[in-house]
Design a protein around this motif. Structure first.
Motif, mmCIF file in Angstrom:
data_model
loop_
_atom_site.group_PDB
_atom_site.id
_atom_site.type_symbol
_atom_site.label_atom_id
_atom_site.label_comp_id
_atom_site.label_asym_id
_atom_site.label_seq_id
_atom_site.Cartn_x
_atom_site.Cartn_y
_atom_site.Cartn_z
ATOM 1 N N THR A 1 51.201 14.250 87.197
ATOM 2 C CA THR A 1 50.568 14.277 85.938
ATOM 3 C C THR A 1 51.081 13.419 84.877
ATOM 4 O O THR A 1 50.500 12.609 84.298
ATOM 5 N N THR A 45 49.007 10.238 83.968
ATOM 6 C CA THR A 45 48.699 9.999 82.625
ATOM 7 C C THR A 45 49.228 8.799 81.868
ATOM 8 O O THR A 45 48.459 8.192 81.048
ATOM 9 N N PRO A 71 50.645 13.702 73.867
ATOM 10 C CA PRO A 71 51.671 14.471 74.263
ATOM 11 C C PRO A 71 51.713 14.813 75.889
ATOM 12 O O PRO A 71 52.412 15.687 76.168
ATOM 13 N N ARG A 72 50.979 14.115 76.572
ATOM 14 C CA ARG A 72 50.833 14.402 77.941
ATOM 15 C C ARG A 72 50.418 15.810 78.269
ATOM 16 O O ARG A 72 51.004 16.380 79.260
ATOM 17 N N GLN A 73 49.580 16.342 77.516
ATOM 18 C CA GLN A 73 49.222 17.882 77.618
ATOM 19 C C GLN A 73 48.318 17.715 78.980
ATOM 20 O O GLN A 73 47.990 16.724 79.695
ATOM 21 N N ASN A 74 48.470 18.946 79.433
ATOM 22 C CA ASN A 74 47.563 19.471 80.947
ATOM 23 C C ASN A 74 45.938 19.085 80.399
ATOM 24 O O ASN A 74 45.295 19.707 79.643
ATOM 25 N N LEU A 75 45.574 18.227 81.058
ATOM 26 C CA LEU A 75 44.051 17.601 81.007
ATOM 27 C C LEU A 75 43.322 18.685 82.120
ATOM 28 O O LEU A 75 42.093 18.103 82.483
ATOM 29 N N ALA A 109 40.909 13.673 73.176
ATOM 30 C CA ALA A 109 42.091 14.101 72.415
ATOM 31 C C ALA A 109 42.624 12.738 71.760
ATOM 32 O O ALA A 109 43.152 13.214 70.461
#
Length: 351
Positions: A26, A30, A66-70, A87
């Motif tokens: 991830t 990302t 923020p490299r959030q969960n996509l 986002a």
């Protein structure tokens, strides 16, 4: 890899390669998608499609992502890019939002990120190949002149020396290392096709934008390859060749290690739960298994060539299922090969 009893929990590093897996993970993937978006935003500003002020606002948002969960976005949209773009634009005013992704499409982002990932994987694998070849050079220097029975169709043929067999192991690996340069050239092409692969947005700046993005990412600019998956399959083919050559080495070593043949002596483990006298050639066996797995996956990857019309969701997803697993399996086989070479204590007929 895909499962192998939840990747590493049951089998340790036998069937997986955490370093290669991380390349497709991830965070790394990302970051590469964001690298495309940042380059695209900079190109839009350089070409005058958006103002420098708006582009700078967009770049701040891209850098701060923020490299959030996509994953939830992928569940909805079939891939992570729409959620990523949404986002990135969320806190921006209309002008700055226009500097994010305008004229690009999800496939531009995903394919370019995949290309960058594959190139990074190749860097790691060619470094390992170089070490393996050097390891075989050391084996040849130490044991090359020792006697070894050549075998054809698994039967004793004619007396020979160790150099005959080890050079047959080494030579294909050197060829794969040379071939890697051409594969890299084929891979190193940015994907910029826009919504339908016609590369015409943003007018009239698209050619300049595309060229600048390619340059910023260290890639070249060629024809749109939305529905031509030759580059991806070519990379898979290279993985298949590397893994297959390692599998041949593993097969030979497993046969040479048989009691009664004893053409090789290896240090290390490989014990049996029921037979204390056995020393199983585990690394050789894993090289065989991984080679066969990669070869099977290449057949599946080849089916990803069949993209309907200008973009396929199904064939595209097939690449995401197979290519990372093929790369990780090949990486694991390379790791086993390095361990195997270091474990050789004798090669050739016993005294």
């Amino acid at each position: 890899m895909t499962n192998a009893f939840t990747t590493s929990g049951m089998f340790g590093a036998l069937l997986c390669d955490p370093k290669i897996a991380e390349e497709f993970g991830t965070i790394a993937f990302t970051d590469r998608m964001l690298a495309f978006e940042a380059a695209w935003t900079q190109a839009l500003a350089a070409c005058g499609f958006v103002s420098e002020l708006d582009a700078n606002k967009a770049l701040v948002a891209i850098k701060a992502f923020p490299r959030q969960n996509l994953g939830q976005g992928s569940d909805r949209d079939g891939l992570p890019v729409p959620a990523l773009v949404s986002a990135l634009k969320f806190t921006l005013d209309a002008g700055a939002a226009r500097a994010v992704h305008s004229g690009a499409t999800s496939q531009d982002v995903m394919d370019t990120a995949m290309v960058l990932t594959c190139l990074s994987v190749m860097d790691e694998m060619t470094a390992r190949l170089t070490r393996i070849i050097a390891g075989f050079d050391a084996v040849l220097e130490k044991f090359g002149d020792d006697a070894l029975m050549a075998r054809t169709r698994m039967q004793a043929a004619l007396p020979a020396n160790v150099v005959l067999r080890v050079d047959a192991w080494r030579r294909p690996l050197t060829e794969h290392l040379v071939r890697a340069a051409d594969v890299r050239t084929q891979l190193s092409v940015v994907q910029i096709g826009g919504p339908i692969g016609s590369r015409e947005i943003p007018k009239p700046h698209v050619a300049d934008c595309a060229s600048q993005v390619a340059e910023m990412l260290g890639l070249s600019l060629g024809p749109v390859w939305h529905s031509d998956r030759s580059r991806i399959v070519t990379f898979g083919h290279w993985l298949t060749l590397v893994a297959g050559s390692l599998g041949k080495i593993g097969q030979d070593v497993a046969l040479m290690a048989q009691q009664g043949i004893d053409d090789i002596a290896l240090s290390g483990g490989g014990g049996s739960s029921a037979m204390a006298h056995k020393q199983n050639p585990v690394d050789a066996e894993m090289m065989i298994a991984l080679a066969r797995y990669v070869a099977g996956q290449q057949g599946i990857l080849g089916q990803a060539m069949i993209h309907e019309q200008e973009r396929s969701g199904a064939a595209w997803a097939l690449e995401w299922l197979t290519l990372p697993a093929m790369a990780e399996a090949t990486g694991a086989a390379l790791n086993h090969a390095e361990i195997l070479i270091a474990a050789i204590e004798r090669i050739g007929e016993p005294d």
